[in-house]
Design a protein around this motif. Structure first.
Motif, mmCIF file in Angstrom:
data_model
loop_
_atom_site.group_PDB
_atom_site.id
_atom_site.type_symbol
_atom_site.label_atom_id
_atom_site.label_comp_id
_atom_site.label_asym_id
_atom_site.label_seq_id
_atom_site.Cartn_x
_atom_site.Cartn_y
_atom_site.Cartn_z
ATOM 1 N N GLY A 21 0.816 -1.214 0.000
ATOM 2 C CA GLY A 21 0.000 0.000 0.000
ATOM 3 C C GLY A 21 0.845 1.256 0.000
ATOM 4 N N ASN A 25 2.281 4.328 -3.969
ATOM 5 C CA ASN A 25 2.633 5.708 -4.293
ATOM 6 C C ASN A 25 4.107 5.702 -4.682
ATOM 7 O OD1 ASN A 25 3.676 8.411 -3.993
ATOM 8 N ND2 ASN A 25 1.771 8.924 -2.941
ATOM 9 N N ARG A 88 0.954 4.306 14.282
ATOM 10 C CA ARG A 88 -0.313 3.616 13.999
ATOM 11 C C ARG A 88 -0.808 3.006 15.299
ATOM 12 N NH1 ARG A 88 0.339 -0.927 10.741
ATOM 13 N NH2 ARG A 88 -1.765 -0.780 9.934
ATOM 14 N N ASP A 114 -6.770 2.717 8.790
ATOM 15 C CA ASP A 114 -7.172 3.939 8.091
ATOM 16 C C ASP A 114 -6.078 4.286 7.085
ATOM 17 O OD1 ASP A 114 -8.024 6.395 7.166
ATOM 18 O OD2 ASP A 114 -8.529 7.181 9.164
ATOM 19 N N PHE A 115 -6.137 3.618 5.936
ATOM 20 C CA PHE A 115 -5.073 3.770 4.945
ATOM 21 C C PHE A 115 -5.021 5.179 4.359
ATOM 22 C CE2 PHE A 115 -2.873 3.126 0.926
ATOM 23 C CZ PHE A 115 -1.718 2.518 1.409
ATOM 24 N N ASP A 116 -6.180 5.817 4.203
ATOM 25 C CA ASP A 116 -6.200 7.190 3.683
ATOM 26 C C ASP A 116 -5.458 8.139 4.625
ATOM 27 O OD1 ASP A 116 -7.599 6.447 1.410
ATOM 28 O OD2 ASP A 116 -9.558 6.937 2.280
ATOM 29 N N ALA A 117 -5.685 7.989 5.926
ATOM 30 C CA ALA A 117 -4.991 8.836 6.907
ATOM 31 C C ALA A 117 -3.491 8.557 6.887
ATOM 32 C CB ALA A 117 -5.558 8.606 8.307
ATOM 33 N N MET A 119 -1.700 7.573 4.293
ATOM 34 C CA MET A 119 -1.129 8.185 3.091
ATOM 35 C C MET A 119 -1.072 9.712 3.214
ATOM 36 S SD MET A 119 -0.026 5.655 1.550
ATOM 37 C CE MET A 119 0.667 6.519 0.159
ATOM 38 N N ARG A 120 -2.086 10.325 3.840
ATOM 39 C CA ARG A 120 -2.047 11.784 4.067
ATOM 40 C C ARG A 120 -0.862 12.142 4.954
ATOM 41 N NH1 ARG A 120 -7.574 11.167 4.503
ATOM 42 N NH2 ARG A 120 -7.487 11.204 6.779
ATOM 43 N N ARG A 123 2.397 11.804 2.963
ATOM 44 C CA ARG A 123 2.554 12.930 2.027
ATOM 45 C C ARG A 123 2.920 14.213 2.763
ATOM 46 N NH1 ARG A 123 -1.656 10.251 -0.669
ATOM 47 N NH2 ARG A 123 -3.251 11.502 0.356
#
Length: 138
Positions: A21, A25, A88, A114-117, A119-120, A123
């Protein structure tokens, strides 16, 4: 490209899902992983990762309640330059004592799954490191 060290996730499906995951990116490359705190610190000292993704043990309400987790956290933040950290937590709600460690662009706390969190956070740390001098612990 930002290098990533994954800490506290045992070998197996969960580690592979996390690794793939993150690497989906193209700006992030997982360079190593370690479940054992001493091995994680040895990897960090040699590889000097840009970002450390550290999974905290279930039930932890404060990082200083787990000496091994605290040692890894302080160790990677004490590198020159310091590693950005994504903590995490397995808790349904992020414990206040852990949330209090967050420093925008340097240390982020996300819930496991919470994969979106995640990745945020990666980034945000990556942008901070790419656009200015690495952060320093106060």
């Amino acid at each position: 490209m930002m290098t990533v060290l994954v800490v506290g996730v045992p070998d197996g499906e969960q580690l592979e899902l996390l690794r793939s995951g993150i690497q989906r990116n193209p700006h992030f490359q997982v360079v190593s992983h370690a479940h054992d705190p001493a091995v994680a610190l040895a990897h960090a000292r040699v590889l000097l990762p840009d970002i450390t993704v550290m999974s905290l043990p279930a039930g932890i309400d404060a990082i200083d309640s787990d000496p091994a987790a605290l040692r890894v956290f302080r160790g990677v933040r004490g590198l020159d330059p310091p590693s950005g950290v994504v903590l995490r937590t397995a808790a349904a709600q992020v414990p206040r004592a852990v949330a209090g460690l967050a420093v925008e662009g340097a240390v982020h706390v996300v819930r496991e799954g919470d994969f979106d969190a995640l990745m945020r956070a990666l980034r945000t740390i990556g942008l901070r490191r790419a656009s200015c001098d690495p952060d320093e612990m106060p």
